[in-house]
Design a protein around this motif. Structure first.
Motif, mmCIF file in Angstrom:
data_model
loop_
_atom_site.group_PDB
_atom_site.id
_atom_site.type_symbol
_atom_site.label_atom_id
_atom_site.label_comp_id
_atom_site.label_asym_id
_atom_site.label_seq_id
_atom_site.Cartn_x
_atom_site.Cartn_y
_atom_site.Cartn_z
ATOM 1 N N VAL A 44 -42.731 31.253 -22.821
ATOM 2 C CA VAL A 44 -43.194 30.203 -23.723
ATOM 3 C C VAL A 44 -44.590 29.786 -23.280
ATOM 4 O O VAL A 44 -44.811 29.500 -22.098
ATOM 5 N N GLN A 72 -47.005 26.863 -24.110
ATOM 6 C CA GLN A 72 -47.107 25.568 -24.789
ATOM 7 C C GLN A 72 -48.544 25.069 -24.699
ATOM 8 O O GLN A 72 -49.004 24.614 -23.665
ATOM 9 N N VAL A 91 -46.422 27.638 -28.774
ATOM 10 C CA VAL A 91 -46.136 26.295 -29.271
ATOM 11 C C VAL A 91 -47.426 25.489 -29.323
ATOM 12 O O VAL A 91 -48.173 25.440 -28.340
ATOM 13 N N VAL A 134 -43.972 28.151 -32.853
ATOM 14 C CA VAL A 134 -43.286 26.889 -33.142
ATOM 15 C C VAL A 134 -44.322 25.796 -33.301
ATOM 16 O O VAL A 134 -45.196 25.627 -32.439
ATOM 17 N N SER A 194 -38.630 20.730 -33.189
ATOM 18 C CA SER A 194 -39.417 21.672 -32.396
ATOM 19 C C SER A 194 -38.797 21.957 -31.030
ATOM 20 O O SER A 194 -38.764 23.114 -30.578
ATOM 21 N N ILE A 232 -37.711 25.698 -29.749
ATOM 22 C CA ILE A 232 -38.204 26.321 -28.517
ATOM 23 C C ILE A 232 -37.025 26.763 -27.659
ATOM 24 O O ILE A 232 -36.974 27.902 -27.171
ATOM 25 N N SER A 242 -35.257 29.891 -28.688
ATOM 26 C CA SER A 242 -36.057 31.118 -28.785
ATOM 27 C C SER A 242 -35.725 32.152 -27.727
ATOM 28 O O SER A 242 -35.927 33.347 -27.927
#
Length: 370
Positions: free
Chosen positions: A186, A188, A211, A230, A237, A241, A244
């Motif tokens: 991820v 972010q 994200v 996302v 949200s 996440i 995912s």
């Protein structure tokens, strides 16, 4: 360019203190042993530069002498840069002259235990061009040749070559995480480092979940190869996440540097996850370390880059997308617009581009100081 053609003075953006940047005529520097003199083609401006201007001095040795460089006083900013080598210092192969190079500006000592072990980014006598000694927001800059890579040989032009330094930050963050091909990661925050990080991770075969609050940056993440995107800040949200990664253990790169972002990461990741703090927090913030402990999370910090490994890999990654970085780094701003077009909006959290580039000063014009 022969030595006789190098001018004696040049224009530079010199920081004298908080919100006190002046365009001045200063001497052109001379390369020391192991260094090259670079005629600047492009400079990147990041949040660190903006913070030094808006809130500093923080890192720049304006008020206190730097222990390694000895610099004290007004400082020419600029640590993300590229240009053409026009002169070489003692011990540098003259064949570097005329090459278009990208530089990370790092100047570790090369001999301490950390440097020898491959961690020159945390060298005990570390310094950096544009932070601890005069930088590249000028017509010319000096830099260690060991912190330069031949960008022209890779097909990178003089503008995009300035993206190699921020890409090297992303490369180092990926290495620090231990992420491997097939892993879920991820990212972010699709900003000035997050965008490069996505590209670096996809190159490693990582399945990226990107994200961001900004819908345009979400679209950019998809263009850079993110498998899933996302839109942050919605009621769903956090659940999106968390869903995912399925049964896989993710690596979570927190790139926003915000308290909310880090706490969200620690809250939603499964047990055993590695959370990489890429974004630099602007102020101390509470973190639930109890949750980190009982859920056996690994919290990893990442700083700068290891020039001996990350820089070359970063140049390769920029070259992969040569001519297609417009969505990340739009048209560069003029040198004289540095404050209004870059430092001010960056310090206020409204960056004009994902990565802001600045053209070097027009050598035919001398602007008044401000």
């Amino acid at each position: 360019m022969t030595p006789s053609q190098i001018p004696a003075t040049m224009r530079a953006a010199v920081l004298h203190g908080r919100r006190d940047l002046r365009f001045e005529e200063v001497p052109v520097p001379r390369p020391a042993a192991g260094e090259v003199l670079i005629e600047v083609t492009m400079v990147g401006v990041c949040g660190t530069d903006a913070a030094e201007w808006a809130y500093g001095p923080i890192l720049t040795p304006i008020e206190n002498r730097h222990a390694v460089t000895g610099h004290r006083g007004p400082m020419t900013l600029g640590h993300e840069f590229a240009g053409t080598v026009v002169a070489t210092g003692e011990g540098v192969d003259a064949a570097w002259t005329g090459r278009l190079v990208a530089s990370c500006g790092a100047a570790p000592c090369g001999s301490c235990d950390l440097c020898v072990s491959g961690r020159s980014n945390v060298c005990r006598r570390y310094s950096a061009v544009g932070l601890h000694r005069d930088g590249a927001l000028a017509s010319y800059v000096t830099a260690p040749v060991a912190s330069c890579v031949d960008a022209g040989a890779l097909g990178i032009d003089g503008g995009e070559a300035a993206l190699v330094q921020p890409m090297s930050i992303a490369v180092h963050a990926a290495r620090r995480s231990g992420v491997r091909a097939g892993d879920v990661a991820v990212v972010q925050g699709v900003g000035g480092i997050g965008a490069f990080l996505i590209h670096a991770l996809v190159d490693r075969g990582v399945r990226v979940v990107a994200v961001d609050l900004d819908p345009q940056r979400v679209e950019l993440a998809a263009d850079l190869g993110a498998e899933l995107t996302v839109r942050a800040g919605t009621d769903s949200s956090a659940a999106e996440i968390a869903a995912s990664w399925g049964e896989r253990l993710p690596v979570f790169f927190e790139v926003t540097g915000s308290e909310r972002g880090m706490n969200l990461a620690i809250e939603i990741v499964p047990m055993g996850t590695t959370v990489v703090a890429v974004g630099i927090a602007k102020r101390p913030a509470p973190v639930d370390l109890g949750r980190v402990t009982v859920r056996e999370l690994t919290l990893v910090g990442t700083n700068a880059m290891v020039r001996e490994t990350d820089l070359v890999d970063a140049a390769r990654l920029v070259a992969q997308r040569a001519g297609r970085w417009q969505a990340v780094a739009s048209d560069p701003i003029a040198f004289d617009d540095l404050v209004e077009g870059a430092l001010e909006p960056l310090s206020e959290g409204r960056p004009p581009a994902v990565k802001t580039l600045v053209r070097p000063p027009d050598r035919s014009v001398t602007a008044p100081s401000r």
